[in-house]
Design a protein around this motif. Structure first.
Motif, PDB file in Angstrom:
ATOM      1  N   VAL A 161       6.019   9.290   0.517  1.00 13.83           N
ATOM      2  CA  VAL A 161       5.115  10.420   0.741  1.00 13.83           C
ATOM      3  C   VAL A 161       4.905  10.660   2.230  1.00 13.83           C
ATOM      4  CG1 VAL A 161       2.711  11.170   0.518  1.00 13.83           C
ATOM      5  CG2 VAL A 161       3.935  10.312  -1.481  1.00 13.83           C
ATOM      6  N   MET A 162       4.611   9.605   2.962  1.00 15.21           N
ATOM      7  CA  MET A 162       4.364   9.767   4.400  1.00 15.21           C
ATOM      8  C   MET A 162       5.612  10.270   5.117  1.00 15.21           C
ATOM      9  SD  MET A 162       1.199   9.025   4.697  1.00 15.21           S
ATOM     10  CE  MET A 162       0.863   8.731   6.428  1.00 15.21           C
ATOM     11  N   HIS A 163       6.781   9.783   4.698  1.00 12.99           N
ATOM     12  CA  HIS A 163       8.032  10.184   5.347  1.00 12.99           C
ATOM     13  C   HIS A 163       8.327  11.666   5.130  1.00 12.99           C
ATOM     14  CE1 HIS A 163      11.887   9.275   7.234  1.00 12.99           C
ATOM     15  NE2 HIS A 163      12.485   9.982   6.298  1.00 12.99           N
ATOM     16  N   ALA A 164       7.951  12.200   3.968  1.00 15.37           N
ATOM     17  CA  ALA A 164       8.289  13.584   3.649  1.00 15.37           C
ATOM     18  C   ALA A 164       7.210  14.577   4.065  1.00 15.37           C
ATOM     19  CB  ALA A 164       8.550  13.715   2.145  1.00 15.37           C
TER      20      ALA A 164
ATOM     21  N   LEU B 151      -0.869   3.276   5.553  1.00 19.76           N
ATOM     22  CA  LEU B 151      -1.195   3.103   6.966  1.00 19.76           C
ATOM     23  C   LEU B 151       0.049   2.771   7.778  1.00 19.76           C
ATOM     24  CD1 LEU B 151      -4.508   1.055   6.571  1.00 19.76           C
ATOM     25  CD2 LEU B 151      -4.278   3.464   7.162  1.00 19.76           C
ATOM     26  N   PHE B 152       0.858   1.811   7.293  1.00 16.29           N
ATOM     27  CA  PHE B 152       2.077   1.443   8.010  1.00 16.29           C
ATOM     28  C   PHE B 152       3.083   2.598   8.012  1.00 16.29           C
ATOM     29  CE2 PHE B 152       1.101  -3.167   6.800  1.00 16.29           C
ATOM     30  CZ  PHE B 152       0.540  -3.423   8.049  1.00 16.29           C
ATOM     31  N   GLY B 153       3.041   3.426   6.982  1.00 14.18           N
ATOM     32  CA  GLY B 153       4.023   4.498   6.843  1.00 14.18           C
ATOM     33  C   GLY B 153       3.778   5.698   7.721  1.00 14.18           C
TER      34      GLY B 153
ATOM     35  N   PHE C 192      10.780   5.341   6.135  1.00 10.72           N
ATOM     36  CA  PHE C 192      10.725   4.815   4.774  1.00 10.72           C
ATOM     37  C   PHE C 192      11.444   3.480   4.631  1.00 10.72           C
ATOM     38  CE2 PHE C 192      13.155   4.433   0.816  1.00 10.72           C
ATOM     39  CZ  PHE C 192      12.120   4.318  -0.099  1.00 10.72           C
ATOM     40  N   ASP C 193      12.728   3.429   5.019  1.00  8.28           N
ATOM     41  CA  ASP C 193      13.519   2.226   4.764  1.00  8.28           C
ATOM     42  C   ASP C 193      13.025   1.034   5.577  1.00  8.28           C
ATOM     43  OD1 ASP C 193      14.355   3.574   7.008  1.00  8.28           O
ATOM     44  OD2 ASP C 193      16.393   3.936   6.276  1.00  8.28           O
ATOM     45  N   ALA C 194      12.675   1.257   6.854  1.00  7.52           N
ATOM     46  CA  ALA C 194      12.186   0.156   7.683  1.00  7.52           C
ATOM     47  C   ALA C 194      10.857  -0.378   7.153  1.00  7.52           C
ATOM     48  CB  ALA C 194      12.020   0.615   9.124  1.00  7.52           C
ATOM     49  N   GLY C 195       9.943   0.508   6.803  1.00 13.28           N
ATOM     50  CA  GLY C 195       8.646   0.083   6.294  1.00 13.28           C
ATOM     51  C   GLY C 195       8.760  -0.687   4.996  1.00 13.28           C
TER      52      GLY C 195
ATOM     53  N   GLY D 290      18.675   6.323  -0.443  1.00 14.29           N
ATOM     54  CA  GLY D 290      17.433   5.667  -0.808  1.00 14.29           C
ATOM     55  C   GLY D 290      17.423   5.161  -2.236  1.00 14.29           C
ATOM     56  N   PHE D 291      18.121   5.853  -3.121  1.00 16.16           N
ATOM     57  CA  PHE D 291      18.243   5.437  -4.520  1.00 16.16           C
ATOM     58  C   PHE D 291      18.855   4.044  -4.604  1.00 16.16           C
ATOM     59  CE2 PHE D 291      20.976   5.068  -8.263  1.00 16.16           C
ATOM     60  CZ  PHE D 291      20.163   5.464  -9.305  1.00 16.16           C
TER      61      PHE D 291
END
Length: 462
Positions: free
Chosen positions: A164-167, A122-124, A129-132, A421-422
């Motif tokens: 997932v949401m970011h991509a 939901l937040f995503g 990605f990084d902020a969430g 991200g890694f």
């Protein structure tokens, strides 16, 4: 400020460039894992060496290194720094504990990882990605401390949800750009992205996270500082904590919603009121507003403004190393992009005669592995595939959407040492590089493979 480096013509053929990239990654792993050289130093050293070997002109070499480093810091440093402050404020005031207790009461101990994952989905939706992930970490750590076991069990369902949401789903920049380049319907892309993304997350992130948590027993790291038990009468209410978490969500959604309306012509994107509201929803501004709100509404009688200033200062110290290492990872990816390996490899794969949806996935995978950035891989692949898609007859609107999802899946797999991200996930969860490769890289690859399989099936059936 240095000007951006001009595009560089590749000095070698595709095979040679690929061999150089593989050798660079292997040298980097040896330096970090075997020789125990700090990741920041190793990444800068290998980036410099790779730039020299690939014959990036000496006049452009420093620009290339700093563009990669600075470009990553520009997108990460503010988000991580402000997000760490929000997380630390939630931690020391007992807000994270309140939210964790509420999730546990509503879902139960056994379903706590599932609850964290659903909340992150939901937040995503509007949050990057990084902020969430940074904002959710104190809640994840609180739940993990309460029940014990590996932090992976609780963190991976949440981190995978943001990935997932970011991509997969607009209004995130990667799928939006790819959808526009390929002429996909944005509304349909949102629906199909969710229909494919949610089962992909459940299989590749939630179920995998439960399995990996049993195999890799990692303690909750102390990256966000020492934890103190806040008395019940000093903790904020659940509604107040939820409001703090929803504030950046609402502000960012305001920005993305207005952007969508402006693109479709419903509102005038150049209007001052539209630009002012969109500014409030820019992720760094939204997080800054949230920090200020958290400072003034989460205070209690034992935490005055002077104490809060120290809390914010202490929140930055442990994440500075993460920010620098993440920036250096962006530097390495920037060098690989400037060397031309990604475009050369993608160009050779594009002409293989594979079905369009398969070729889109393979080309995006090659770009992802070669240069690290999922967003760059996604948008570049869409640009490369656009002429082929336009020339292919009989493609329906559903086919176009599935091709965008396939590109997103290829741009997600095989996150490794050239992906910022890694380093962000590995450092925040206290994992060494070997463990990050065995866990985070595997989960990202599963997300890409499962998502592509579902997209291909949808395209075949519908």
């Amino acid at each position: 400020m240095l000007a951006a480096a001009d595009p560089v013509q590749p000095a070698y053929g595709t095979v040679t460039l690929l061999a150089i990239a593989v050798a660079a990654v292997l040298v980097l792993l040896v330096l970090i894992i075997k020789l125990k050289l700090h990741a920041f130093i190793s990444l800068v050293l290998v980036s410099l060496g790779t730039a020299l070997v690939t014959k990036i002109p000496l006049g452009d070499l420093m620009k290339t290194l700093l563009d990669g480093f600075g470009g990553t810091l520009a997108s990460v440093a503010l988000l991580v720094g402000l997000g760490a402050m929000i997380g630390r404020l939630l931690e020391v005031t007992g807000g994270a504990q309140v939210l964790a207790d509420t999730l546990i009461a509503r879902f139960g101990e056994k379903r706590a990882p599932l609850a964290l994952g659903i909340a992150s989905l939901l937040f995503g939706f509007p949050i990057f990605f990084d902020a969430g992930l940074v904002v959710m970490l104190p809640i994840i750590f609180s739940v993990a401390r309460r029940f014990g076991g590996s932090v992976i069990t609780y963190a991976f369902p949440a981190a995978g949800a943001f990935a997932v949401m970011h991509a997969f789903v607009p209004p995130h920049p990667g799928p939006v750009a790819a959808g526009e380049l390929l002429g996909a319907d944005m509304g349909l892309l949102v629906i199909v992205g969710l229909l494919i993304g949610i089962p992909t997350w459940f299989i590749a992130s939630y179920l995998y996270g439960q399995w990996a948590g049993k195999r890799f027993n990692l303690p909750v790291p102390a990256i966000l500082g020492e934890v103190r038990d806040v008395p019940a009468d000093e903790r904020p209410s659940f509604g107040l904590v939820l409001s703090i978490l929803l504030l950046p969500l609402v502000l960012i959604f305001l920005n993305t919603g207005l952007n969508t309306l402006a693109t479709s012509g419903v509102v005038d994107g150049d209007a001052t009121w539209v630009q002012a509201l969109r500014l409030l929803g820019q992720t760094p501004v939204a997080l800054l507003i949230t920090v200020l709100a958290a400072i003034f509404v989460l205070r209690n009688r034992k935490l005055d403004l002077a104490s809060i200033e120290k809390v914010c200062n202490d929140a930055l110290a442990p994440v500075c190393a993460i920010i620098l290492v993440t920036g250096a990872g962006g530097m390495f990816g920037g060098v690989l992009r400037a060397s031309g390996i990604g475009e050369a490899l993608a160009g050779s794969l594009e002409a293989t005669g594979l079905p369009v949806i398969v070729a889109a996935f393979v080309v995006a995978t090659a770009l992802r592995v070669a240069q690290g950035s999922a967003t760059v891989a996604l948008t570049t692949t869409a640009g490369l595939m656009a002429p082929t898609v336009a020339a292919t007859s009989g493609l329906s609107g559903m086919d176009l959407v599935c091709i965008v999802i396939a590109i997103a899946c290829g741009a997600t797999v095989l996150s490794h040492v050239n992906d910022s991200g890694f380093w962000l996930v590995g450092r925040f969860l206290g994992m060494d590089e070997k463990t990050t490769l065995k866990t985070w890289t595997v989960m990202e690859t599963l997300i890409g493979v499962v998502g592509f399989t579902l997209a291909a099936l949808v395209s075949l059936v519908l």
